[in-house]
Scaffold this motif. Structure first.
Motif, PDB file in Angstrom:
ATOM      1  N   GLN A   1     -66.896  17.966 -68.348  1.00  0.00           N
ATOM      2  CA  GLN A   1     -65.538  17.807 -67.847  1.00  0.00           C
ATOM      3  C   GLN A   1     -65.476  16.710 -66.781  1.00  0.00           C
ATOM      4  O   GLN A   1     -64.533  15.906 -66.754  1.00  0.00           O
ATOM      5  CB  GLN A   1     -65.039  19.128 -67.273  1.00  0.00           C
ATOM      6  CG  GLN A   1     -64.826  20.212 -68.320  1.00  0.00           C
ATOM      7  CD  GLN A   1     -64.510  21.564 -67.705  1.00  0.00           C
ATOM      8  OE1 GLN A   1     -64.725  21.784 -66.506  1.00  0.00           O
ATOM      9  NE2 GLN A   1     -64.001  22.480 -68.522  1.00  0.00           N
ATOM     10  N   LEU A   2     -66.487  16.677 -65.917  1.00  0.00           N
ATOM     11  CA  LEU A   2     -66.527  15.653 -64.868  1.00  0.00           C
ATOM     12  C   LEU A   2     -66.651  14.258 -65.474  1.00  0.00           C
ATOM     13  O   LEU A   2     -65.932  13.333 -65.064  1.00  0.00           O
ATOM     14  CB  LEU A   2     -67.704  15.916 -63.931  1.00  0.00           C
ATOM     15  CG  LEU A   2     -68.002  14.822 -62.897  1.00  0.00           C
ATOM     16  CD1 LEU A   2     -66.881  14.738 -61.872  1.00  0.00           C
ATOM     17  CD2 LEU A   2     -69.341  15.064 -62.204  1.00  0.00           C
ATOM     18  N   LEU A   3     -67.542  14.085 -66.435  1.00  0.00           N
ATOM     19  CA  LEU A   3     -67.734  12.781 -67.057  1.00  0.00           C
ATOM     20  C   LEU A   3     -66.463  12.325 -67.767  1.00  0.00           C
ATOM     21  O   LEU A   3     -66.085  11.146 -67.706  1.00  0.00           O
ATOM     22  CB  LEU A   3     -68.912  12.831 -68.029  1.00  0.00           C
ATOM     23  CG  LEU A   3     -70.291  13.107 -67.406  1.00  0.00           C
ATOM     24  CD1 LEU A   3     -71.357  13.216 -68.502  1.00  0.00           C
ATOM     25  CD2 LEU A   3     -70.669  12.027 -66.403  1.00  0.00           C
TER      26      LEU A   3
ATOM     27  N   MET B   1     -66.672   8.350 -67.693  1.00  0.00           N
ATOM     28  CA  MET B   1     -68.079   7.973 -67.792  1.00  0.00           C
ATOM     29  C   MET B   1     -68.615   8.367 -69.161  1.00  0.00           C
ATOM     30  O   MET B   1     -68.242   9.409 -69.709  1.00  0.00           O
ATOM     31  CB  MET B   1     -68.899   8.649 -66.676  1.00  0.00           C
ATOM     32  CG  MET B   1     -68.493   8.213 -65.282  1.00  0.00           C
ATOM     33  SD  MET B   1     -69.284   9.180 -63.964  1.00  0.00           S
ATOM     34  CE  MET B   1     -71.012   8.750 -64.206  1.00  0.00           C
ATOM     35  N   ASP B   2     -69.474   7.532 -69.717  1.00  0.00           N
ATOM     36  CA  ASP B   2     -70.015   7.751 -71.056  1.00  0.00           C
ATOM     37  C   ASP B   2     -71.162   8.756 -70.993  1.00  0.00           C
ATOM     38  O   ASP B   2     -72.208   8.465 -70.391  1.00  0.00           O
ATOM     39  CB  ASP B   2     -70.510   6.419 -71.638  1.00  0.00           C
ATOM     40  CG  ASP B   2     -70.971   6.548 -73.078  1.00  0.00           C
ATOM     41  OD1 ASP B   2     -70.904   7.670 -73.631  1.00  0.00           O
ATOM     42  OD2 ASP B   2     -71.407   5.531 -73.646  1.00  0.00           O
TER      43      ASP B   2
ATOM     44  N   GLU C   1     -81.058  14.103 -58.235  1.00  0.00           N
ATOM     45  CA  GLU C   1     -81.476  12.723 -58.523  1.00  0.00           C
ATOM     46  C   GLU C   1     -80.828  12.179 -59.789  1.00  0.00           C
ATOM     47  O   GLU C   1     -80.365  11.032 -59.827  1.00  0.00           O
ATOM     48  CB  GLU C   1     -82.997  12.638 -58.644  1.00  0.00           C
ATOM     49  CG  GLU C   1     -83.738  12.690 -57.318  1.00  0.00           C
ATOM     50  CD  GLU C   1     -84.087  14.097 -56.887  1.00  0.00           C
ATOM     51  OE1 GLU C   1     -84.880  14.243 -55.945  1.00  0.00           O
ATOM     52  OE2 GLU C   1     -83.559  15.054 -57.495  1.00  0.00           O
ATOM     53  N   ILE C   2     -80.782  13.004 -60.844  1.00  0.00           N
ATOM     54  CA  ILE C   2     -80.239  12.521 -62.114  1.00  0.00           C
ATOM     55  C   ILE C   2     -78.746  12.221 -62.004  1.00  0.00           C
ATOM     56  O   ILE C   2     -78.227  11.329 -62.684  1.00  0.00           O
ATOM     57  CB  ILE C   2     -80.504  13.527 -63.256  1.00  0.00           C
ATOM     58  CG1 ILE C   2     -80.003  14.925 -62.878  1.00  0.00           C
ATOM     59  CG2 ILE C   2     -81.984  13.550 -63.618  1.00  0.00           C
ATOM     60  CD1 ILE C   2     -80.115  15.933 -64.006  1.00  0.00           C
ATOM     61  N   PHE C   3     -78.057  12.952 -61.127  1.00  0.00           N
ATOM     62  CA  PHE C   3     -76.631  12.682 -60.943  1.00  0.00           C
ATOM     63  C   PHE C   3     -76.428  11.334 -60.266  1.00  0.00           C
ATOM     64  O   PHE C   3     -75.576  10.533 -60.692  1.00  0.00           O
ATOM     65  CB  PHE C   3     -75.983  13.795 -60.127  1.00  0.00           C
ATOM     66  CG  PHE C   3     -74.540  13.547 -59.805  1.00  0.00           C
ATOM     67  CD1 PHE C   3     -73.575  13.535 -60.807  1.00  0.00           C
ATOM     68  CD2 PHE C   3     -74.131  13.316 -58.507  1.00  0.00           C
ATOM     69  CE1 PHE C   3     -72.240  13.289 -60.523  1.00  0.00           C
ATOM     70  CE2 PHE C   3     -72.798  13.080 -58.201  1.00  0.00           C
ATOM     71  CZ  PHE C   3     -71.853  13.068 -59.215  1.00  0.00           C
ATOM     72  N   PHE C   4     -77.206  11.042 -59.222  1.00  0.00           N
ATOM     73  CA  PHE C   4     -77.071   9.752 -58.552  1.00  0.00           C
ATOM     74  C   PHE C   4     -77.499   8.604 -59.467  1.00  0.00           C
ATOM     75  O   PHE C   4     -76.941   7.506 -59.400  1.00  0.00           O
ATOM     76  CB  PHE C   4     -77.888   9.745 -57.258  1.00  0.00           C
ATOM     77  CG  PHE C   4     -77.260  10.535 -56.153  1.00  0.00           C
ATOM     78  CD1 PHE C   4     -76.087  10.100 -55.541  1.00  0.00           C
ATOM     79  CD2 PHE C   4     -77.814  11.725 -55.721  1.00  0.00           C
ATOM     80  CE1 PHE C   4     -75.495  10.824 -54.526  1.00  0.00           C
ATOM     81  CE2 PHE C   4     -77.239  12.456 -54.700  1.00  0.00           C
ATOM     82  CZ  PHE C   4     -76.070  12.011 -54.107  1.00  0.00           C
ATOM     83  N   GLN C   5     -78.466   8.862 -60.344  1.00  0.00           N
ATOM     84  CA  GLN C   5     -78.842   7.837 -61.321  1.00  0.00           C
ATOM     85  C   GLN C   5     -77.682   7.545 -62.262  1.00  0.00           C
ATOM     86  O   GLN C   5     -77.459   6.397 -62.658  1.00  0.00           O
ATOM     87  CB  GLN C   5     -80.076   8.291 -62.094  1.00  0.00           C
ATOM     88  CG  GLN C   5     -81.346   8.294 -61.254  1.00  0.00           C
ATOM     89  CD  GLN C   5     -82.486   9.039 -61.908  1.00  0.00           C
ATOM     90  OE1 GLN C   5     -82.378   9.500 -63.055  1.00  0.00           O
ATOM     91  NE2 GLN C   5     -83.595   9.191 -61.191  1.00  0.00           N
ATOM     92  N   ALA C   6     -76.911   8.580 -62.609  1.00  0.00           N
ATOM     93  CA  ALA C   6     -75.727   8.368 -63.446  1.00  0.00           C
ATOM     94  C   ALA C   6     -74.676   7.544 -62.723  1.00  0.00           C
ATOM     95  O   ALA C   6     -73.855   6.869 -63.362  1.00  0.00           O
ATOM     96  CB  ALA C   6     -75.142   9.719 -63.877  1.00  0.00           C
ATOM     97  N   LEU C   7     -74.705   7.573 -61.399  1.00  0.00           N
ATOM     98  CA  LEU C   7     -73.765   6.775 -60.608  1.00  0.00           C
ATOM     99  C   LEU C   7     -74.282   5.359 -60.350  1.00  0.00           C
ATOM    100  O   LEU C   7     -73.621   4.584 -59.658  1.00  0.00           O
ATOM    101  CB  LEU C   7     -73.487   7.458 -59.273  1.00  0.00           C
ATOM    102  CG  LEU C   7     -72.769   8.819 -59.324  1.00  0.00           C
ATOM    103  CD1 LEU C   7     -72.598   9.387 -57.920  1.00  0.00           C
ATOM    104  CD2 LEU C   7     -71.421   8.716 -60.016  1.00  0.00           C
ATOM    105  N   GLY C   8     -75.463   5.045 -60.891  1.00  0.00           N
ATOM    106  CA  GLY C   8     -75.979   3.685 -60.779  1.00  0.00           C
ATOM    107  C   GLY C   8     -77.165   3.521 -59.854  1.00  0.00           C
ATOM    108  O   GLY C   8     -77.587   2.383 -59.593  1.00  0.00           O
ATOM    109  N   ALA C   9     -77.722   4.620 -59.353  1.00  0.00           N
ATOM    110  CA  ALA C   9     -78.855   4.518 -58.437  1.00  0.00           C
ATOM    111  C   ALA C   9     -80.119   4.095 -59.181  1.00  0.00           C
ATOM    112  O   ALA C   9     -80.440   4.644 -60.233  1.00  0.00           O
ATOM    113  CB  ALA C   9     -79.089   5.845 -57.737  1.00  0.00           C
TER     114      ALA C   9
END
Length: 293
Positions: A41-43, A48-49, A66-74
């Motif tokens: 739902q958030l994506l 976001m893809d 960590e995986i969430f921040f990676q999804a944000l471009g980290a």
């Protein structure tokens, strides 16, 4: 110390508004509390893809953030904690100053519920501010109202507006209050210095303040201490009409209460209660403007 649905949405809004998460530091190793359904739902809400962040939708994935921040471009996500019990990549007690190698190092320093648990507040907030690069951002999810007993502190909007100011090389880009009522609502919070009034709140449910602040320059932190905005004009003798009116109101109510205590109690109970409720609630549109999500 965690990312829930509201803080996750706020972080995605930050990313969409141009915040770079390339080098990210979490205060504490944040947990990621969203279920797979809530993540989808958030994506979808953030355009976001899902194909670009499969680990975020993996039931077996670690539920650290960590995986969430990676999804944000980290590209690199680190965590700082006073203990290694959750596997923090940097072990340091935020009650004491950080070493020089951590200063001006991160694009984002994110607090999802750590600062209120560190008793030496001037040192912990200075540490957080100094770790942000110029042009980078400090993102806070901190307790506002009705968190008594949760940690050492709960914070007011005035504190963050005065601390994260040009005086210390920062600017507040956005502050949102989230009321954790049965119907969750977001509100943009006004700067007391701008509206020339104290942004106060008396309510029934917990309120989280989510703050996005950008570091604009390297300035000495706490070389000059900020003062509460409504006192400064009074001290300088340049108080505006609103300040003088508030002072007269307080003086009148105090005199009236001392002279006619029974009548003052009657009027407060039956007439002033409605005014107080409007003034100190989220319905006060001067203080809190509803966010259409």
């Amino acid at each position: 110390m965690a990312i829930d649905r509201n803080f996750a949405k706020f972080l995605t809004v930050c990313q969409r508004s141009g915040v770079s998460f390339q080098q990210t530091l979490m205060l504490g190793r944040l947990n990621y509390y969203l279920s797979v359904k809530e993540t989808r739902q958030l994506l979808r809400w953030a355009d976001m893809d899902p194909a670009k962040c499969p680990k975020l939708l993996d039931y077996d994935a670690s539920r650290y953030a960590e995986i969430f921040f990676q999804a944000l471009g980290a590209e690199k996500v680190q965590s700082l904690d006073a203990s290694s019990f959750e596997g923090a990549s940097v072990v340091h007690d935020l009650n004491v100053p950080i070493p020089d190698e951590l200063k001006s190092r991160f694009d984002v320093v994110c607090d999802g519920g750590t600062i209120e648990h560190v008793i030496n507040f001037p040192v912990v907030i200075r540490n957080c501010m100094e770790m942000v690069k110029v042009g980078g951002h400090l993102i806070l999810g901190t307790p506002g109202n009705n968190f008594l007993g949760h940690g050492f502190y709960q914070f007011s909007p005035e504190l963050w507006f005065r601390l994260l100011s040009p005086l210390h090389g920062f600017e507040v880009r956005r502050m949102v209050a989230v009321e954790y009522a049965p119907r969750v609502r977001w509100f943009e919070v006004a700067d007391p210095a701008v509206i020339k009034d104290r942004v106060a709140l008396t309510n029934r449910y917990p309120v989280l303040l989510m703050v996005l602040a950008r570091r604009t320059s390297v300035a000495p932190i706490f070389q000059t201490f900020p003062q509460q905005s409504d006192y400064v004009p009074r001290w300088s003798g340049a108080g505006d009409a609103a300040s003088r009116r508030r002072a007269l109101e307080v003086r009148f109510r105090r005199t009236f209460l001392e002279t006619f205590p029974w009548l003052a109690r009657f009027l407060e109970n039956f007439f002033l209660y409605g005014w107080f409720k409007r003034k100190h609630s989220l319905r006060n549109r001067e203080f809190f403007k509803r966010v259409k999500r």
